[in-house]
Design a protein around this motif. Structure first.
Motif: not given
Length: 312
Positions: A132-136, A140-143, A159-165
């Motif tokens: 459940d951990e996200v290494v961002m 590499m957000t979009m990938a 999570i990726c979309q939130d990080f993107f913004h």
């Protein structure tokens, strides 16, 4: 019927074997450690007892050969990486993996090749499934968002979309726009494009502007930018053209600048460029040599005049 002698012998043998069993159980657990640790990919014996909680034990198995029953060859040669995994863990986290391994059309192979993502992105995907951990990372957000959609992981998608913004800045906004378009995310691309247009005076002067691909440049220039003058747009395009000539390994000449800019030039309104602004912002800038600027502008005005005559 067994004789008394045979019975006594069997009883003694039973007692002897039992005694041996008890002796073996009395041995410390370290008795097996040396033999187990001799295996290249094995963990110490009884490692499970040292890790409390199912999630922590799953997380501990991430990227380990121990108990693995599937391998993924990820990337494109020569930059591939073989990654071990566990079908059960992947199946309970992703319906796509579940179908791959257990569905009616399941592939019985234990080795799968994945060429549509980089190893570090796939590793980040597996890390999420195991722990459940996200290494961002910003690049590499979009990938990772693409991977989340491909393997039906809606929480990772969010999570990726939130990080993107949250990660959008003037320094990476053009990179994010290029990635959003590359991974076919029109909603995110529109959000980034709006941010660029609404802050055009800052965005067009950002370092990333000169590094966008041509199609992304066209998308940006085709939009109206009320808070930036036509002269500033022209200067920004010349910066991009200079960088593009360098990428194409050709000299910066009026002809090459016009060639690499192509249809983008038709979106410029040269009649709105003030003479004073031209002399202060263009001739005094360090984007190109003065004479090159004059030649470019002359060439463009001549072309615009021909196009107008042709239309009439």
């Amino acid at each position: 019927m067994a004789s008394e002698t045979e019975g006594n012998y069997s009883s003694k043998l039973f007692l002897t074997n039992n005694h041996r069993r008890r002796e073996s159980f009395d041995l410390p657990l370290t008795f097996l450690n040396s033999a187990i640790e001799d295996s290249e990919h094995s963990l110490p014996f009884n490692w499970q007892a040292k890790i409390s909680g199912v999630v922590r034990r799953f997380s501990f198995l991430f990227n380990k050969e121990t108990l693995s029953d599937v391998h993924f060859i990820v990337g494109i040669e020569p930059n591939t990486q073989t990654i071990p995994a566990h079908k059960f863990i992947l199946s309970i986290g992703s319906a796509v993996f579940d179908a791959m391994f257990n569905g009616p059309m399941a592939n019985k192979n234990d080795v799968f090749t994945i060429t549509d993502m980089e190893p570090k992105v796939f590793m980040a995907l597996l890390k999420y499934l195991y722990s459940d951990e996200v290494v961002m990372e910003a690049d590499m957000t979009m990938a990772l968002l693409y991977a989340a959609k491909k393997y039906a992981l809606p929480m990772l998608d969010k999570i990726c979309q939130d990080f993107f913004h949250k990660s959008m800045t003037k320094d990476n906004v053009f990179q994010l726009l290029t990635q959003a378009r590359m991974f076919d995310e029109p909603h995110l691309a529109a959000t980034v494009l709006d941010a660029i247009i609404n802050n055009a005076s800052v965005s067009f002067n950002a370092p990333g502007f000169a590094s966008v691909d041509y199609e992304t440049l066209c998308v940006i220039i085709e939009r109206d930018t009320p808070d930036i003058s036509e002269c500033d747009r022209f200067v920004a395009l010349c910066k991009w053209a200079t960088a593009e000539c360098s990428r194409q390994k050709c000299k910066v000449t009026p002809e090459n600048v016009c060639r690499v800019l192509g249809k983008v030039l038709h979106s410029l309104k040269f009649d709105e460029i003030d003479k004073e602004e031209f002399s202060t912002k263009i001739l005094l800038s360090e984007v190109l040599d003065d004479h090159v600027f004059v030649e470019i502008l002359t060439t463009l005005l001549r072309r615009q005049s021909k196009d107008s005559t042709g239309k009439h």
